[in-house]
Enzyme design. Structure first.
Site, short mmCIF file in Angstrom:
data_model
loop_
_atom_site.label_atom_id
_atom_site.label_comp_id
_atom_site.label_asym_id
_atom_site.label_seq_id
_atom_site.Cartn_x
_atom_site.Cartn_y
_atom_site.Cartn_z
N LYS A 37 0.82 -1.22 0.00
CA LYS A 37 0.00 0.00 0.00
C LYS A 37 0.85 1.27 0.00
CE LYS A 37 -0.42 -0.45 4.98
NZ LYS A 37 -1.03 -1.34 5.97
N ARG A 135 -11.68 -2.02 13.61
CA ARG A 135 -11.53 -1.31 12.34
C ARG A 135 -12.34 -2.10 11.32
NH1 ARG A 135 -5.60 0.12 9.87
NH2 ARG A 135 -5.74 -1.99 9.06
N TYR A 264 12.62 31.86 8.75
CA TYR A 264 11.34 32.50 9.06
C TYR A 264 11.10 32.55 10.56
CZ TYR A 264 9.69 31.89 4.21
OH TYR A 264 9.51 31.95 2.85
N MET A 311 8.99 25.53 3.40
CA MET A 311 8.39 24.51 2.55
C MET A 311 9.44 23.89 1.63
SD MET A 311 5.13 24.92 0.01
CE MET A 311 4.01 25.52 1.26
C1 LIG Z 1 -0.34 -2.34 6.54
C2 LIG Z 1 -0.85 -3.64 6.92
C3 LIG Z 1 0.02 -4.73 7.06
C4 LIG Z 1 1.53 -4.62 6.95
O1 LIG Z 1 2.05 -4.10 8.16
P1 LIG Z 1 3.64 -4.01 8.40
O2 LIG Z 1 3.75 -3.65 9.82
O3 LIG Z 1 4.14 -2.94 7.49
O4 LIG Z 1 4.22 -5.33 8.08
C5 LIG Z 1 -0.54 -5.97 7.33
N1 LIG Z 1 -1.87 -6.12 7.45
C6 LIG Z 1 -2.73 -5.09 7.34
C7 LIG Z 1 -4.19 -5.33 7.49
C8 LIG Z 1 -2.25 -3.82 7.08
O5 LIG Z 1 -3.10 -2.80 6.98
#
Ligand SMILES: *Cc1c(COP(=O)(O)O)cnc(C)c1O
Length: 379
Positions: A37, A135, A264, A311
């Site tokens: 992701k 969640r 700044y 920035m």
């Molecule tokens: C992001 C995520 C992972 C991976 O987590 P890491 O700590 O980066 O290995 C695994 N499972 C779910 C559901 C996630 O959202």
């Protein structure tokens, strides 16, 4: 086109090495899913995906449909789990591109079954069990009934059942153990009903490292192959090293007098004549917004950030680093000679975690891939 003098460097050889070390460390019969992701936490999803497949990843995971589709567009045909919840429009798109969705409600089961009926094909699905993160997923108490329903649903094939830890990488594992207990209860009920799946999975990196009792059939790893640990206290595997560095160059040097201000808001006033290096990178690139806080590496030494960063620019005091000059390479995150600024140190500047910093380096910083076996080394 000349490279902007501020960039994110990704070491592909170290990525190979990290996967090699992880594969050697894990139990031989344990499969792994590579979690990609947010552009593999800013490292480049396609590069990490391809390498993970070379090292035997059985499954890939994304969070948005777009992410999963760019893996498909790259020709990747292995199963891809799209984590989280899908809208009805997204479900059809997932089926079309053979992306595995999580079906955590009867509503999603029905919607997918309608699509399946129209297509006359079996759709692979997984179920997420919420064991305490609150969640995504079906609550553990309701999970056995839901899982049985999915397993018996015409047109769907239940491939996997997963859960996710709220806290797996800290020393206190008591809630993780409670979540594990809840998940085991669900899995026991499931096999009691005669339902069997290929993949039971619960662990992220923290769980993989510290909770072998929760490994089941597969673990989901995002941060570990990138060479970064999820916390300061989880188990270490010798040889793993971060593949990301963030670098820039000194583009100007100001010789200032005692009493002069820097930056700044006049947040820094020199008490002695000083040499100030200007770096063309700032919070607009993902560096935390700081004031008189943090260090960068210049000539293998730590130089303090003075004043508030802007920035697009920040200033560092190089009065003690006499040999430093314009165009010298500067490290914001990573190693230089014997010194290192690791991602946890950068994260502490905004009281955050490594994930936030890694994924937070903005796309205006070009990604430079080095030590690729196929192309000349570029460093
Ligand atoms: C992001 C995520 C992972 C991976 O987590 P890491 O700590 O980066 O290995 C695994 N499972 C779910 C559901 C996630 O959202």
């Amino acid at each position: 086109m000349p490279l902007r003098p501020a960039w994110v460097e990704i070491d592909l050889k170290q990525l190979d090495r990290n996967f090699q070390i992880i594969v050697r460390d894990k139990p031989a019969n344990l499969d792994f899913m590579c979690v990609l992701k947010d552009d593999a936490y800013g490292h480049g999803m396609l590069q990490v995906a391809r390498t993970s497949l070379q090292f035997g990843a059985k499954y890939l995971a994304a969070v948005t449909v777009d992410e999963a589709l760019s893996l498909r567009a790259d020709g990747i045909t292995v199963p891809i789990l799209v984590m989280g919840e899908r809208t009805p429009d997204e479900l059809a798109q997932c089926v079309e591109h053979n992306l595995t969705c999580l079906v955590n409600t009867a509503r999603t089961v029905n919607a997918l079954q309608k699509i399946a009926a129209g297509l006359e094909k079996k759709i692979p699905v997984q179920v997420e069990v919420d064991t305490g993160l609150s969640r995504y997923g079906v609550r553990w108490t309701d999970a056995p009934t839901h899982i049985a329903a999915v397993a018996n649903a015409q047109g769907l094939t239940l491939e996997g059942v997963m859960s996710h830890f709220a806290m797996s990488d800290e020393l206190d594992k008591s809630f993780a153990m409670q979540q594990l207990g809840r998940f085991v209860t669900v899995l026991d009920a499931m096999s009691g009903e005669g339902v069997h799946v290929n993949y039971r999975h619960m662990c992220n990196t923290g769980g993989f490292l510290d909770l072998p009792a929760a490994h089941f059939d597969m673990v989901r790893m995002g941060i570990l192959p990138l060479g970064v640990y999820p916390s300061q206290v989880c188990r270490r595997i010798p040889g793993l090293s971060p593949i990301m560095s963030v670098k820039t160059r000194i583009v100007a040097i100001q010789e200032i007098e005692a009493g002069d201000y820097v930056g700044y808001g006049m947040r820094y006033q020199a008490t002695t004549p000083s040499r100030i290096a200007v770096l063309p990178v700032g919070y607009g690139d993902g560096y935390p917004r700081v004031r008189n806080q943090g260090f960068v590496l210049v000539c293998g030494r730590r130089a303090p950030i003075v004043g508030g960063n802007a920035m697009d620019a920040m200033m560092v005091d190089i009065s003690d680093i006499l040999q430093a000059q314009v165009m010298d390479e500067v490290v914001l995150q990573g190693k230089q000679k014997d010194e290192e600024i690791d991602v946890h140190e950068v994260a502490s500047l905004k009281k955050s975690v490594s994930y936030d910093i890694l994924a937070g380096w903005r796309s205006r910083l070009p990604r430079v891939y080095v030590n690729n076996q196929d192309t000349p080394v570029n460093d």
